[in-house]
Scaffold this active site. Structure first.
Site, short mmCIF file in Angstrom:
data_model
loop_
_atom_site.label_atom_id
_atom_site.label_comp_id
_atom_site.label_asym_id
_atom_site.label_seq_id
_atom_site.Cartn_x
_atom_site.Cartn_y
_atom_site.Cartn_z
N GLY A 166 19.85 24.23 -21.08
CA GLY A 166 18.99 23.40 -20.22
C GLY A 166 18.22 22.34 -20.98
N CYS A 174 15.06 7.70 -28.79
CA CYS A 174 14.84 8.71 -27.75
C CYS A 174 13.37 8.73 -27.33
CB CYS A 174 15.31 10.09 -28.22
SG CYS A 174 14.09 11.06 -29.12
N HIS A 215 12.60 20.29 -29.80
CA HIS A 215 11.23 20.58 -29.40
C HIS A 215 11.09 22.06 -29.08
CE1 HIS A 215 13.52 19.27 -25.87
NE2 HIS A 215 12.78 20.10 -25.14
N CYS A 268 10.93 10.15 -29.86
CA CYS A 268 10.73 9.22 -30.98
C CYS A 268 9.77 8.12 -30.56
CB CYS A 268 12.07 8.63 -31.45
SG CYS A 268 13.04 9.77 -32.46
N ASN A 313 15.14 25.22 -25.78
CA ASN A 313 16.37 25.03 -25.00
C ASN A 313 17.36 24.27 -25.88
OD1 ASN A 313 15.19 26.24 -22.72
ND2 ASN A 313 14.27 24.31 -22.10
P1 AMP Z 1 13.91 20.49 -22.32
O1 AMP Z 1 14.41 20.75 -20.93
O2 AMP Z 1 13.80 21.73 -23.15
O3 AMP Z 1 14.69 19.39 -23.00
O4 AMP Z 1 12.42 20.02 -22.15
C1 AMP Z 1 12.02 18.69 -22.09
C2 AMP Z 1 10.57 18.70 -21.69
O5 AMP Z 1 10.03 17.44 -21.97
C3 AMP Z 1 10.34 18.99 -20.21
O6 AMP Z 1 9.52 20.13 -20.08
C4 AMP Z 1 9.64 17.72 -19.72
O7 AMP Z 1 8.65 17.98 -18.75
C5 AMP Z 1 9.06 17.17 -21.00
N1 AMP Z 1 8.83 15.73 -21.03
C6 AMP Z 1 9.71 14.75 -20.73
N2 AMP Z 1 9.15 13.55 -20.91
C7 AMP Z 1 7.89 13.77 -21.36
C8 AMP Z 1 6.80 12.91 -21.74
N3 AMP Z 1 6.89 11.58 -21.70
N4 AMP Z 1 5.64 13.49 -22.15
C9 AMP Z 1 5.53 14.83 -22.18
N5 AMP Z 1 6.52 15.69 -21.86
C10 AMP Z 1 7.68 15.17 -21.44
#
Ligand code: AMP
Length: 119
Positions: free
Chosen positions: A88, A2, A95, A5, A82
């Site tokens: 969402g 992922c 995270h 990761c 989330n």
């Molecule tokens: P969620 O919707 O709770 O799964 O949040 C995923 C978060 O990951 C979102 O706020 C994205 O902007 C963030 N995100 C996705 N890819 C990256 C990345 N490569 N570096 C930093 N943040 C990321």
């Protein structure tokens, strides 16, 4: 593997805030507040619902340290997890969003018409 990761493995760059053997904090690529940091376990865990309580127990002081490092410990901040489709969740690696740097609004998060009926 992922995307988070890959960040842990250094295959994708991230703007890191804090790191130890088990956890990593880095700035969100698409910030929703002046400060928007993601905190993850280095171990791949799909979501909050499947997270062992010991992980959350160890994550707590790490998050507190991140807040302190960002000077948010006194002014305040918001934590969001989330979980799953309705929550969402887009990245399937646990995270915690840490948001701050301004007085945050507390919006309605769903239109009334989309509310499910619970008895
Ligand atoms: P969620 O919707 O709770 O799964 O949040 C995923 C978060 O990951 C979102 O706020 C994205 O902007 C963030 N995100 C996705 N890819 C990256 C990345 N490569 N570096 C930093 N943040 C990321």
């Amino acid at each position: 593997m992922c995307i988070f990761c890959k960040i842990v493995e250094g295959e994708i760059p991230a703007n890191k805030v804090l790191e130890n053997d088990e956890f990593l904090a880095f700035h969100d690529i698409s910030p929703k507040a002046p400060i928007h940091v993601l905190i993850i376990p280095k171990q791949h865990i799909e979501n909050f619902q499947s997270t062992p309580p010991e992980i959350m127990a160890k994550m707590t002081p790490f998050i507190q340290e991140v807040a302190k490092k960002l000077s948010l410990d006194k002014s305040g901040y918001r934590l969001i997890i989330n979980n799953g489709e309705d929550g969402g969740q887009e990245v399937m690696h646990l995270h915690v969003h840490l948001l701050g740097g301004a007085k945050l609004i507390w919006p309605h998060l769903a239109p009334d018409k989309e509310a499910k009926k619970y008895v």
